[in-house]
Design an enzyme around this catalytic site. Sequence first.
Site, PDB file in Angstrom:
ATOM      1  N   ASP A 229       0.943  -1.037   0.079  1.00 36.24           N
ATOM      2  CA  ASP A 229       0.071   0.035   0.208  1.00 36.24           C
ATOM      3  C   ASP A 229       0.854   1.173  -0.033  1.00 36.24           C
ATOM      4  OD1 ASP A 229      -2.013   1.903  -0.071  1.00 36.24           O
ATOM      5  OD2 ASP A 229      -3.079   0.918   1.718  1.00 36.24           O
TER       6      ASP A 229
HETATM    7  C1  BGC Z   1      -4.862   3.481   0.165  1.00 34.23           C
HETATM    8  C2  BGC Z   1      -5.165   2.492  -1.018  1.00 34.23           C
HETATM    9  C3  BGC Z   1      -4.814   3.121  -2.237  1.00 34.23           C
HETATM   10  C4  BGC Z   1      -3.455   3.927  -2.217  1.00 34.23           C
HETATM   11  C5  BGC Z   1      -3.193   4.912  -3.426  1.00 34.23           C
HETATM   12  C6  BGC Z   1      -3.625   4.232   0.179  1.00 34.23           C
HETATM   13  O1  BGC Z   1      -3.756   5.208   1.156  1.00 34.23           O
HETATM   14  O2  BGC Z   1      -5.107   2.761   1.237  1.00 34.23           O
HETATM   15  O3  BGC Z   1      -6.277   1.818  -0.987  1.00 34.23           O
HETATM   16  O4  BGC Z   1      -4.999   2.497  -3.351  1.00 34.23           O
HETATM   17  O5  BGC Z   1      -3.394   4.615  -1.139  1.00 34.23           O
HETATM   18  O6  BGC Z   1      -3.903   5.856  -3.534  1.00 34.23           O
END
Ligand code: BGC
Length: 758
Positions: A229
Site C-alpha cells: 500500500d
Molecule cells: C490506500 C489505497 C490506495 C492507495 C493509492 C492508500 O492510502 O490505502 O487503498 O489504493 O493509497 O491511492
Amino acid sequence: MKPDLEQIIKAMTLEEKAALSIGADFWSTTPIERLGVPEVICSDGPHGVRRMTDPHSSEGKSLPATAFPTASCAASTWNQDLIEREGEALGEECNAFGIDVLLGPGVCMKRSPLCGRNFEYFSEDPFLAGKLAASWIKGLQRKGTGASIKHYAVNNQEFHRMFVDAQLDERTLREIYLTAFEIAVKEAHPWTVMCSYNRVNGAYASENHKLLTEILKDEWGFEGFVVSDWGAVHDRVAALKAGLDLEMPGSQPARMREIVAAVKDGSLDEAVLDEAVRRILRIAFKSKEKRKNKSYSQVEHHALAREIASEGIVLLKNAGILPFKGVKSVAVIGRTALKPFFEGGGSSNVKPSEIDIPMDALEEVAPQVSFTQVQGYPENREEQPNLIKEAVAAAKAADVALLMLALPQWDESEGYDRPDLNLTAHQISLIKAVAKAQPKTVVVINSGAPMAMCDWIDAVPAVLQAGMFGQGGASPLADILFGRLNPSGKLAETYPIKLEDTPAFLNWPGENGVVRYGEGLFIGYRYYDAKKMPVQFPFGHGLSYTTFVYGEPKLSKQSMKADDTLTVSIDVTNTGKMAGKEAVQLYVHPLQSKLARPVKELKGFAKLSLEPGETKTAEIKLSRRAFAYYHPAHKDWVVDDGKFELLIGASSVDIRARAEVTVVENKKLSLPLHKESTLRDWYANPKGKPIIEAFMAKVAATQLPTEAKPESEREPIEIFMNLMIPDMPLRDVLQFMKPDPKHSAQEVLEGMLARVKK
Ligand code: BGC
C-alpha cells in the site's frame, strides 16, 4: 514473441533490479528502455477509475470517469454477473485512460460497522466477498487490465491503520480474514495483491513472510506481484525477504541504494531480488499484451452503473406504503434529493462522468405528482430547528413525505472511523418530527454502512437503504418508489440494533497500538447467531414487492466423500403479481464438530430473475471447503465426518428449506500425541487407542472409576473423576496413579509414546 524474462534478468544491472522493485513515481513502475521493459501504470479504483490529469503524479485533478456504486452497494446485488460486467467496464475505461493496473477490489471484512472504509468493502462474510471479488477481477482482467486486490491482510479499521497490530488466532485468520483473498486469488488470479499498512500478529503486513510468501505465494500459488500500500514499507530489504515485490510509491533513491548495498554485503541474496523482479516483469509485459480499446461508451457505462444500483438498493422495511400508488403530492425532504450522496471519501473518490439527480428522476417517473422539495438538514452536524419546522409544514401539506438522508459528506471516509452508528442528532429529530406530522413517511438513506435505527424506525412505515449508489442511482431509486422497478437488493452485512451489540465492541479500536480480535470467528451474523441476539436487519435481508415460494431442495447425493461435489437444486416460484429477482442463499450448519464453529455459514448463493408465476431452479454446488474448518494443530482444512444441515433461505434468518447430507472425510487425520495429550486425545488417535485401551484394561481399571457403572451407583467422587479425567493429560493421570513401581510416571509415558511412534 514472448520476452525471455530470464535473459532480461541476466542482462539487468543490480541498480536496475533495485529500481524496478520500487516505483518510478507516484503511480508507475520503472521502465528500462534499453531492455524494452515497459512501465506499469496504476490508478485507484475500486468503483471507478481515478485517473489523474498527469498519470505519473498525485497532484492535480482526476479525470471524469464512471462512478459505479461502491462495493457496499454493489455487494447487495448478490449478482456475480453484474459485478463481472462492472469489472469489464472498468477495464475498458482503464484502457482508454492508459491504466495497466486498477487498485481494487477491496475485500477486507467488515469486522465492525464503524470502519470508515466499509463502503469500499463487500461484506462481513468472506465467501460472499471472495466470490464477488473474483467476478470483478475476471471481468477487469479479461479486458487486459490487472487487478490489485487489497488490503492484504487483516485491515479492518482506519484508526491507527498505519501501524496497529491486529492480533488474532490462526483459525480466525484463515477462516474469516484470509478466505476472501484466497477465493479470489485461486479463482480469478489477480495480477497483483496490495499489502496493508497494519501489522498482523506483530509483523507489518509488508514484512510478513508468513502472509506474503508462505500463504499467498507458496500455498495459494499466487503468480503476480505483491505491491505495498502506498507508503506501507518500513524496511525495504526486510520487505523483499518477506515477499513484498514492489514498493509504492517512488521514487526512492535512498531505498534503492539500501537494496544494492545489501546484495553487495551479502545480507540480501540476489536471488530474492531476482524473484521480485521476475514477478514484476511478468506483469509489465502482460499488461502490454492485449490489444486495448482506446474508447468506451460512456452512455453504456452509465446505464450499467444504474443497473447495478437497481439491484443494490435494499428495501429494509415496508408496512404496505411502497410502492406509492395514487399519491398526488410528495414532500421531498433532504439535501441529497438535489445533491446525491453517491460515494465515500478518500482514495476511491471518483469524479463522475455524469450524475443523475433524485429530484429530476422523481419528476420524470411521476410527472402527474406534485413534488415540493425542502432542505431538511444542514451539510454539517449543526441543529437548525427552522429547517425542521419547514420540513414538517411541507410534510403536512403533502400526501406522503420522502425523507432523503445522508451523513455529512466526510463522515464516511478512508483515514478514520465513524465514532458511532447514528444519523446526526438533527436528522433524528427531523425524522421524529416529520413522522409525527405525516404518518406516511418513507426514509431513504444513502450510506456505505449500517445506521442505528432503533430510535426512530417504529415511527415510519418504510425504510430504504439506497447505499452509495454511484452516479446512476437516482433513477432506480425513483423507479422503486413508484413501482416501476421491484427492489431485489439484500444486505451483505448485518444491521445491528445498537453499537453496543456489535461483535467487536469490547475490542475496538484497540489501544497502545494493538487491537485484539477477541470475538474470533464470530463476526457479523456468526456472532448474532451464536448469541441468539436480535438485530435490526439480518445479513441477507431485503424485501420485494412480490413473493417467492421455495420448493423442496434436491441433492445430487445424500452422502458424499468430502472430495466430491454436491449439487443442491431448489425451485423458486414468483407467486406475486410483479416480476422480481431473488437472491437465494445457502448456509451450512454442521451438526457435529471437534472444534467450536459458527452456527451456520454462507456457502452458496444464486440470483434468479422471475416473471409473475414463473418457476426457476437455483443450482448451488458445494465442495469440500463448504464443510471444512481450519484446524490449527493440523495446519490444514479438515472436515469432521457426519451430518451437515443445509439451510436455504431468503436471508440468514428467513430459512425456507432444509436438507441433510452426510459427509465423510477421505483422509483421516489424527493429531500427533505428545507429553500433554489428554486421555481423550489418546482415544481419538488410531495408534494411541489400542495402547491406552490396553493400559486402562490392565492398570487403570483397578484405580479409576469406570463409566460402565450406572450413574446412580457412582459415588460423587467417581462422577467428579469421570468428568475431570478425560481432559487431563495422561502425564498427570500417571503421576497420580503411579502405575508401575519400577518406573517413574515420566518413563511410563515415554514408553507409551515410543510405542505410538513405532
Ligand atoms: C490506500 C489505497 C490506495 C492507495 C493509492 C492508500 O492510502 O490505502 O487503498 O489504493 O493509497 O491511492
